[in-house]
Design an enzyme around this catalytic site. Structure first.
Site, PDB file in Angstrom:
ATOM      1  N   TYR A 155      89.460  36.225 -59.699  1.00  0.00           N
ATOM      2  CA  TYR A 155      88.690  35.123 -60.283  1.00  0.00           C
ATOM      3  C   TYR A 155      88.877  33.841 -59.467  1.00  0.00           C
ATOM      4  O   TYR A 155      89.971  33.273 -59.420  1.00  0.00           O
ATOM      5  CB  TYR A 155      89.103  34.868 -61.736  1.00  0.00           C
ATOM      6  CG  TYR A 155      88.906  36.054 -62.658  1.00  0.00           C
ATOM      7  CD1 TYR A 155      87.907  37.001 -62.430  1.00  0.00           C
ATOM      8  CD2 TYR A 155      89.718  36.236 -63.768  1.00  0.00           C
ATOM      9  CE1 TYR A 155      87.727  38.087 -63.269  1.00  0.00           C
ATOM     10  CE2 TYR A 155      89.546  37.326 -64.615  1.00  0.00           C
ATOM     11  CZ  TYR A 155      88.548  38.243 -64.353  1.00  0.00           C
ATOM     12  OH  TYR A 155      88.383  39.320 -65.180  1.00  0.00           O
ATOM     13  N   HIS A 191      92.013  46.557 -61.913  1.00  0.00           N
ATOM     14  CA  HIS A 191      90.798  45.769 -62.153  1.00  0.00           C
ATOM     15  C   HIS A 191      89.521  46.471 -61.660  1.00  0.00           C
ATOM     16  O   HIS A 191      89.348  46.673 -60.462  1.00  0.00           O
ATOM     17  CB  HIS A 191      90.963  44.420 -61.424  1.00  0.00           C
ATOM     18  CG  HIS A 191      89.968  43.370 -61.831  1.00  0.00           C
ATOM     19  ND1 HIS A 191      90.061  42.072 -61.427  1.00  0.00           N
ATOM     20  CD2 HIS A 191      88.860  43.427 -62.618  1.00  0.00           C
ATOM     21  CE1 HIS A 191      89.068  41.369 -61.925  1.00  0.00           C
ATOM     22  NE2 HIS A 191      88.312  42.181 -62.649  1.00  0.00           N
TER      23      HIS A 191
HETATM   24  P1  NAD Z   1      82.015  35.610 -71.905  1.00  0.00           P
HETATM   25  O1  NAD Z   1      81.056  36.507 -72.580  1.00  0.00           O
HETATM   26  O2  NAD Z   1      83.291  35.323 -72.584  1.00  0.00           O
HETATM   27  O3  NAD Z   1      81.212  34.279 -71.546  1.00  0.00           O
HETATM   28  C1  NAD Z   1      81.788  33.235 -70.833  1.00  0.00           C
HETATM   29  C2  NAD Z   1      80.772  32.134 -70.641  1.00  0.00           C
HETATM   30  O4  NAD Z   1      80.458  31.555 -71.907  1.00  0.00           O
HETATM   31  C3  NAD Z   1      81.315  30.978 -69.800  1.00  0.00           C
HETATM   32  O5  NAD Z   1      80.246  30.368 -69.111  1.00  0.00           O
HETATM   33  C4  NAD Z   1      81.865  30.028 -70.857  1.00  0.00           C
HETATM   34  O6  NAD Z   1      81.983  28.729 -70.345  1.00  0.00           O
HETATM   35  C5  NAD Z   1      80.812  30.168 -71.924  1.00  0.00           C
HETATM   36  N1  NAD Z   1      81.285  29.838 -73.295  1.00  0.00           N
HETATM   37  C6  NAD Z   1      82.473  30.109 -73.859  1.00  0.00           C
HETATM   38  N2  NAD Z   1      82.528  29.668 -75.130  1.00  0.00           N
HETATM   39  C7  NAD Z   1      81.327  29.103 -75.383  1.00  0.00           C
HETATM   40  C8  NAD Z   1      80.765  28.481 -76.519  1.00  0.00           C
HETATM   41  N3  NAD Z   1      81.450  28.351 -77.656  1.00  0.00           N
HETATM   42  N4  NAD Z   1      79.491  28.009 -76.431  1.00  0.00           N
HETATM   43  C9  NAD Z   1      78.775  28.144 -75.291  1.00  0.00           C
HETATM   44  N5  NAD Z   1      79.253  28.727 -74.177  1.00  0.00           N
HETATM   45  C10 NAD Z   1      80.517  29.205 -74.213  1.00  0.00           C
HETATM   46  O7  NAD Z   1      82.291  36.257 -70.445  1.00  0.00           O
HETATM   47  P2  NAD Z   1      83.555  36.306 -69.484  1.00  0.00           P
HETATM   48  O8  NAD Z   1      84.192  34.987 -69.287  1.00  0.00           O
HETATM   49  O9  NAD Z   1      83.118  37.072 -68.288  1.00  0.00           O
HETATM   50  O10 NAD Z   1      84.576  37.257 -70.258  1.00  0.00           O
HETATM   51  C11 NAD Z   1      85.718  36.778 -70.913  1.00  0.00           C
HETATM   52  C12 NAD Z   1      86.990  37.085 -70.150  1.00  0.00           C
HETATM   53  O11 NAD Z   1      87.250  38.483 -70.167  1.00  0.00           O
HETATM   54  C13 NAD Z   1      86.989  36.703 -68.666  1.00  0.00           C
HETATM   55  O12 NAD Z   1      87.276  35.323 -68.503  1.00  0.00           O
HETATM   56  C14 NAD Z   1      88.063  37.606 -68.134  1.00  0.00           C
HETATM   57  O13 NAD Z   1      89.337  37.084 -68.451  1.00  0.00           O
HETATM   58  C15 NAD Z   1      87.835  38.894 -68.944  1.00  0.00           C
HETATM   59  N6  NAD Z   1      86.929  39.861 -68.273  1.00  0.00           N
HETATM   60  C16 NAD Z   1      87.482  40.879 -67.564  1.00  0.00           C
HETATM   61  C17 NAD Z   1      86.676  41.781 -66.907  1.00  0.00           C
HETATM   62  C18 NAD Z   1      87.312  42.900 -66.123  1.00  0.00           C
HETATM   63  O14 NAD Z   1      88.513  43.061 -66.134  1.00  0.00           O
HETATM   64  N7  NAD Z   1      86.553  43.705 -65.421  1.00  0.00           N
HETATM   65  C19 NAD Z   1      85.294  41.667 -66.935  1.00  0.00           C
HETATM   66  C20 NAD Z   1      84.736  40.627 -67.698  1.00  0.00           C
HETATM   67  C21 NAD Z   1      85.569  39.745 -68.368  1.00  0.00           C
END
Ligand code: NAD
Length: 321
Positions: A61, A126
Site C-alpha cells: 500500500y 497478500h
Molecule cells: P473500502 O470499501 O473500505 O473503501 C475505502 C474507500 O472509502 C476510501 O476511499 C475511503 O476513504 C472511503 N471511505 C471510508 N469511509 C467512508 C465514509 N464513511 N464515507 C465515504 N467514504 C468513505 O475499500 P478498501 O480500503 O480497499 O478496503 C478496506 C481495507 O481492507 C484496506 O484498507 C486494506 O487494509 C484491506 N484490503 C485488503 C485487501 C487484500 O489483502 N487483498 C484487498 C482490499 C482491502
C-alpha cells in the site's frame, strides 16, 4: 441514551477479539488520493479512542507508505502493545509478487521496522491468486510457521479476491496452520458471495476478515478511484444507488457498513479510512446499528437498484482453468 461500545468479536480459534469495525490502512498510503502528513496519525488516534483495536496494512500500500504512517499513528497512541492488533502482509510489493520463503522471511523484518513494532499479530500472504497456490501451501506457509515460532508473528493469514483460493489452500494445509482469511469486495450490498463460504470456514476454525464493505469506493457518494476494476455497468449501478440515497437524505456508505456489520460470523469489517471524519462516521454506523437495527426500507430499495449487477465481480490474478 448511552452510546453502545463498539462490539468485540472472536477471530476464529486465535483467541483474539477484534472490534467489529477494523481500520484498513491502505488509504494512509495515498491509494485513494493523497493524504496529508497529519491525517493518518489523527485518524489512528480517533479510531483507537472510539474502540477500534484492529489495524491492517501491507508493504504494497503506497509502496510502504501505509506501513510507515500506521507505525507513526500506533506509536502516538502511547498505550501498551497488547491493546491493539496489527496485521500486515507479505508476497506483494511495488516491484511485483514474490511468495518465496526467502522473500517473506526478509519481509517481516522490513515491515516491523517500518511499523516500529517487535511483532505483528497477523501476517498474511497478500493476494495469493497472483502466485502459485502450491508454492503458498508448500513453501510460503511453512516459512511463516517458522516466523510464528520466532515470535515475530502470532497468526498466519491468506488474502485475495477469488473465493476458491481459500478452499484450495485450507484443504491442503494441516488444520490450524492458517488461522485467518481476508476476503474483500465479497460481503457488500452489491456482492455477498462470501456468505456461502462462512459455514466451511467455521468448521475449520478459521477467522474471517471481510474487507472493502464500500466495495473500494463504489458505495460512496464520492465514487471509486480511477484504477477501480469494476465494469462500467457495475460502476454506474452503484453510482445510481448512491444518488438515490442522497436524494432520500440517506448515506450509501452508512447503509453499506451496516449491511456488512450485520453478519456476526464475520469477525471484523475492515474499512479503509484516511480522515477523522470517516472514522467517526463508520463507528457511528456500527453504534446506530446496535441501537436501531438496519434501515430495511432503504436497503430493499438499494438492493433493487443493484439487482442487475448483484454478485458481479472482476478477474484477479493468474487465470486458472
Ligand atoms: P473500502 O470499501 O473500505 O473503501 C475505502 C474507500 O472509502 C476510501 O476511499 C475511503 O476513504 C472511503 N471511505 C471510508 N469511509 C467512508 C465514509 N464513511 N464515507 C465515504 N467514504 C468513505 O475499500 P478498501 O480500503 O480497499 O478496503 C478496506 C481495507 O481492507 C484496506 O484498507 C486494506 O487494509 C484491506 N484490503 C485488503 C485487501 C487484500 O489483502 N487483498 C484487498 C482490499 C482491502
Amino acid at each position: 441514551m448511552a452510546v453502545p461500545k463498539l462490539e468485540m468479536r472472536p477471530l476464529g480459534n486465535t483467541g483474539l477479539k477484534l472490534s467489529s469495525v477494523g481500520f484498513g490502512a491502505s488509504p494512509l498510503g495515498s491509494v485513494f488520493g493523497s493524504v496529508s502528513e497529519s491525517d493518518p496519525v489523527a485518524s489512528v488516534l480517533e479510531a483507537f479512542h472510539l474502540g477500534i483495536n484492529f489495524f491492517d496494512t501491507s508493504p504494497y500500500y503506497g509502496a510502504t507508505l501505509s506501513e510507515k504512517m500506521l507505525g507513526k499513528g500506533l506509536k502516538a497512541l502511547g498505550v501498551p502493545r497488547s491493546e491493539y492488533i496489527v496485521s500486515t502482509k507479505c508476497g506483494r510489493y511495488r516491484e511485483g509478487f514474490d511468495f518465496s520463503a526467502e522473500r517473506v522471511t526478509k519481509s517481516i523484518d522490513e515491515s516491523l521496522e517500518r511499523l516500529q513494532l517487535d511483532y505483528v499479530d497477523i501476517f498474511q500472504c497478500h493476494d495469493i491468486e497472483f502466485g502459485s497456490l502450491d508454492q503458498v501451501v508448500n513453501e510460503t506457509i511453512p516459512a511463516l510457521q517458522k516466523l510464528k515460532e520466532s515470535g515475530k508473528i502470532r497468526f498466519i493469514g491468506i488474502t485475495g479476491l477469488p473465493l476458491e483460493i481459500f478452499t484450495y489452500v485450507l484443504d491442503r494445509v494441516p488444520p490450524g496452520t492458517v488461522d485467518v482469511i481476508l476476503s474483500y469486495c465479497h460481503y457488500s450490498i452489491n456482492d455477498s458471495t462470501l456468505e456461502d463460504l462462512l459455514p466451511y470456514l467455521k468448521t475449520k476454525g478459521v477467522g474471517v476478515i471481510s474487507a472493502s464493505p464500500l466495495a473500494m469506493g463504489l458505495l460512496t457518494e464520492f465514487g471509486p478511484p480511477e484504477w477501480h476494476p469494476a465494469s462500467p455497468e457495475l460502476k454506474s449501478a452503484c453510482q445510481a444507488a448512491a444518488v438515490y440515497c442522497k436524494e432520500k437524505g440517506k448515506n450509501i456508505s452508512k447503509l453499506a457498513m451496516q449491511y456488512s456489520l450485520s453478519n456476526k460470523d464475520i469477525s471484523t469489517v475492515l474499512v479503509g479510512m484516511n480522515s477523522v471524519k470517516q472514522v467517526e462516521e463508520n463507528v457511528a454506523a456500527a453504534t446506530e446499528l446496535a441501537l436501531f437495527g438496519k434501515d430495511h426500507e432503504t436497503l430493499a430499495e438499494v438492493e433493487a437498484i443493484l439487482k442487475p449487477v448483484k454478485n458481479q465481480t472482476w478477474p484477479s490474478g493468474i487465470q486458472r482453468s
